[in-house]
Design a protein around this motif. Sequence first.
Motif, PDB file in Angstrom:
ATOM      1  N   ARG A 299      -3.871  -1.564   7.843  1.00  0.00           N
ATOM      2  CA  ARG A 299      -2.500  -1.375   7.372  1.00  0.00           C
ATOM      3  C   ARG A 299      -2.206   0.101   7.120  1.00  0.00           C
TER       4      ARG A 299
ATOM      5  N   LEU B  87       0.833  -1.201   0.000  1.00  0.00           N
ATOM      6  CA  LEU B  87       0.000   0.000   0.000  1.00  0.00           C
ATOM      7  C   LEU B  87       0.863   1.245   0.000  1.00  0.00           C
TER       8      LEU B  87
ATOM      9  N   ASP C 171      -2.974   0.989  -4.215  1.00  0.00           N
ATOM     10  CA  ASP C 171      -2.194  -0.223  -4.414  1.00  0.00           C
ATOM     11  C   ASP C 171      -0.846   0.189  -5.006  1.00  0.00           C
TER      12      ASP C 171
ATOM     13  N   VAL D 244      -6.852  -3.396   4.253  1.00  0.00           N
ATOM     14  CA  VAL D 244      -6.364  -2.095   3.790  1.00  0.00           C
ATOM     15  C   VAL D 244      -6.448  -1.046   4.894  1.00  0.00           C
TER      16      VAL D 244
ATOM     17  N   ARG E 187      -9.638  -6.847   2.961  1.00  0.00           N
ATOM     18  CA  ARG E 187      -8.262  -7.127   2.533  1.00  0.00           C
ATOM     19  C   ARG E 187      -7.222  -6.531   3.483  1.00  0.00           C
TER      20      ARG E 187
ATOM     21  N   VAL F 292      -5.142   6.219  -0.317  1.00  0.00           N
ATOM     22  CA  VAL F 292      -4.524   4.911  -0.107  1.00  0.00           C
ATOM     23  C   VAL F 292      -4.637   4.160  -1.426  1.00  0.00           C
TER      24      VAL F 292
ATOM     25  N   ALA G 236     -11.959  -2.890  -1.753  1.00  0.00           N
ATOM     26  CA  ALA G 236     -10.816  -3.039  -0.840  1.00  0.00           C
ATOM     27  C   ALA G 236     -11.198  -3.663   0.499  1.00  0.00           C
TER      28      ALA G 236
ATOM     29  N   LEU H  36      -7.778   2.648  -3.177  1.00  0.00           N
ATOM     30  CA  LEU H  36      -8.397   1.689  -2.266  1.00  0.00           C
ATOM     31  C   LEU H  36      -9.074   2.360  -1.083  1.00  0.00           C
TER      32      LEU H  36
ATOM     33  N   THR I 194     -12.616   2.909   3.096  1.00  0.00           N
ATOM     34  CA  THR I 194     -12.096   2.084   2.007  1.00  0.00           C
ATOM     35  C   THR I 194     -13.174   1.909   0.943  1.00  0.00           C
TER      36      THR I 194
END
Length: 193
Positions: free
Chosen positions: A127, A28, A87, A124, A122, A85, A119, A94, A115
């Motif tokens: 993180r 990310l 990928d 996201v 996962r 955010v 996303a 995301l 998100t």
Amino acid sequence: MPYTAGSVLPAGTLSGTPQPVLRTGDGLLLRPWRAEDAPAVYAAFQDPAMHQWHVRSADCEEEVAGWIEAWRKGWAGERNAQWAVADTDTGELLGRVALRSIDLGDGVAEVAYWTTKAARGRGVAPRATTALTRWALDEIGFHRLELMHATANEASCRVATKAGFTLEGTRRSAALHQDGWHDMHLHARVQGD
């Protein structure tokens, strides 16, 4: 009347440098918003789940373009700092992670995130939140970061916990959503956690 304690962070702590790109180390990228993100943000806000937990809706891409411009200017004002955010490999948007209600003098800010539908599930949000938190506490020197969500939003509670935020309590009837008033969980991380 003079204050008896100095500021935790001086004015210019954020605005004195360009907004950084932050990496999670696991795929990310947290980057400043771009004008070309408007279609993806508009699409994200068409998801009914966004309307359940966010008080804002998007009527058109031009409206979202205005949000993005305000998000970009927030860094200079040192009251809000917002990141897209994405990928790392594909550049796909995301979500968003932010520091809101920044008070440099007290070294306090509120963490917020969302998100996209694609996303979710996962990892996201936790993180991205963890990466932002490390940067804010360890590199910049904030003393305390707060994170609030509706008590009914169990997914957001899991994000807060995974990102290391301790549940401190419940703020009763603290936020108005489209379906009425919600109690809000208050989580926080402080220097040394």
